[in-house]
Design a protein around this motif. Structure first.
Motif, mmCIF file in Angstrom:
data_model
loop_
_atom_site.group_PDB
_atom_site.id
_atom_site.type_symbol
_atom_site.label_atom_id
_atom_site.label_comp_id
_atom_site.label_asym_id
_atom_site.label_seq_id
_atom_site.Cartn_x
_atom_site.Cartn_y
_atom_site.Cartn_z
ATOM 1 N N ASP A 28 -0.301 10.075 -8.717
ATOM 2 C CA ASP A 28 0.458 10.324 -7.517
ATOM 3 C C ASP A 28 0.653 8.792 -6.890
ATOM 4 O O ASP A 28 -0.242 8.010 -6.433
ATOM 5 C CB ASP A 28 -0.274 11.075 -6.363
ATOM 6 N N VAL A 29 2.053 8.467 -6.813
ATOM 7 C CA VAL A 29 2.431 7.213 -6.373
ATOM 8 C C VAL A 29 3.038 7.054 -5.063
ATOM 9 O O VAL A 29 4.013 7.921 -4.657
ATOM 10 C CB VAL A 29 3.193 6.470 -7.262
ATOM 11 N N THR A 30 2.455 6.302 -4.131
ATOM 12 C CA THR A 30 3.049 6.035 -2.917
ATOM 13 C C THR A 30 3.762 4.642 -2.785
ATOM 14 O O THR A 30 3.174 3.544 -3.309
ATOM 15 C CB THR A 30 2.221 6.161 -1.731
ATOM 16 N N THR A 31 5.090 4.495 -2.486
ATOM 17 C CA THR A 31 5.603 3.245 -2.502
ATOM 18 C C THR A 31 5.599 2.426 -1.201
ATOM 19 O O THR A 31 6.195 3.356 -0.075
ATOM 20 C CB THR A 31 6.908 3.195 -3.162
ATOM 21 N N LEU A 32 5.582 1.264 -0.845
ATOM 22 C CA LEU A 32 5.819 0.806 0.281
ATOM 23 C C LEU A 32 6.652 -0.607 -0.115
ATOM 24 O O LEU A 32 6.516 -1.059 -1.150
ATOM 25 C CB LEU A 32 4.632 0.083 0.994
ATOM 26 N N TYR A 33 7.474 -1.313 0.920
ATOM 27 C CA TYR A 33 8.594 -2.119 0.511
ATOM 28 C C TYR A 33 8.316 -3.187 1.201
ATOM 29 O O TYR A 33 9.260 -4.333 0.930
ATOM 30 C CB TYR A 33 9.827 -1.571 0.688
ATOM 31 N N SER A 34 7.391 -3.364 2.117
ATOM 32 C CA SER A 34 7.350 -4.598 3.012
ATOM 33 C C SER A 34 5.597 -4.872 2.928
ATOM 34 O O SER A 34 4.885 -4.047 2.925
ATOM 35 C CB SER A 34 7.869 -4.395 4.198
ATOM 36 N N LEU A 56 6.242 -11.054 -0.784
ATOM 37 C CA LEU A 56 6.987 -9.741 0.000
ATOM 38 C C LEU A 56 7.355 -10.275 1.451
ATOM 39 O O LEU A 56 6.971 -11.127 1.929
ATOM 40 C CB LEU A 56 5.693 -8.743 0.289
ATOM 41 N N PRO A 57 8.438 -9.595 1.914
ATOM 42 C CA PRO A 57 8.856 -9.777 3.282
ATOM 43 C C PRO A 57 7.491 -9.415 4.144
ATOM 44 O O PRO A 57 6.837 -8.231 3.876
ATOM 45 C CB PRO A 57 10.026 -8.767 3.440
ATOM 46 N N GLY A 58 7.440 -10.166 5.291
ATOM 47 C CA GLY A 58 6.254 -10.069 5.913
ATOM 48 C C GLY A 58 5.126 -10.447 5.361
ATOM 49 O O GLY A 58 4.890 -11.706 5.002
#
Length: 231
Positions: A28-34, A56-58
């Motif tokens: 079960d994968v949760t993705t974050l982009y920043s 990563l940005p931030g």
């Protein structure tokens, strides 16, 4: 129940590829982009493993890892395009359990994830194996804590597993390829220095560095030896 993974990766194409592949493998994968808010998002969830991009940005992946390690004990894998010793050492110093150089094949990432999750599962030992003690060094295998002279020693999961492996073989040389295979699930290629770097960091944390090492000794050309008899 599916293992809960969090992937922090700003390359949306790569993130989608990795997420789709790992989901197809039962995760079960949760993705974050920043990097922004990544720490609070991760700590607000039940998570079995975190995959972090370095750049990563931030907030950077290193800083996210550093902050997570104050309260999170699950494995962390870092993804990076920087194939150099400085990056490797920095990652290990901040508490990363494994790192993968981009570009990579998804099945390699899967293999590394399975090794780390299997290692976490295998730490449950019978009560008689709860403690490993040598002089003033005391290791609680069940709650994965270490004290030296009564003071807590803060180590990463990989460093803890390394110490336990050496202590369980006290008095015997543990060869590099055995350590490499046990800790990373891969055959030693003769050039990877990650195990040596983890030994060096573990020694520093134990105050066991320099010429007069009390606990972990290097056997040149072979591997490492835990030199003290267990109580």
């Amino acid at each position: 129940m599916a293992k809960q993974l969090i992937l922090v990766e700003d390359d949306k194409r790569l993130s989608e590829l990795v997420s789709t592949y790992l989901t197809s493998e039962g995760f079960d994968v949760t993705t974050l982009y920043s990097g922004d808010n990544a720490v609070s998002e991760i700590l607000s969830r039940t998570v079995d493993l975190v995959i972090l991009d370095l750049m990563l940005p931030g907030m950077s992946g290193l800083e996210i890892c550093r902050r997570l390690r104050t309260s999170l004990n699950c494995p962390i894998v870092m993804l990076t395009a920087q194939d150099d010793d400085f990056t490797e050492v920095s990652a290990l110093n901040t508490g990363v359990d494994d790192y993968i150089i981009k570009p990579f094949r998804p099945h390699i990432l899967l293999a590394r994830i399975n090794v780390l999750l299997r290692r976490c599962k295998e730490i449950a030992l019978p009560p008689s194996d709860e403690f490993l003690i040598a002089q003033d060094l005391r290791v609680n295998v069940l709650d994965r804590s270490i004290t030296k002279a009564g003071q807590p020693v803060d180590v990463t999961d990989a460093e803890f597993d390394l110490l336990v492996l050496l202590m369980k073989n006290a008095g015997s040389i543990v060869e590099r390829d055995t350590l490499f295979n046990s800790l990373r699930g891969l055959d030693y290629n003769g050039t990877d220095r990650s195990v040596d770097q983890r030994v060096s960091m573990l020694r520093r944390k134990l105050g066991d560095h320099g010429q007069a090492s009390q606990y972990i000794r290097t056997v040149r050309g072979k591997g490492y030896l835990f030199a003290r008899k267990l109580c």
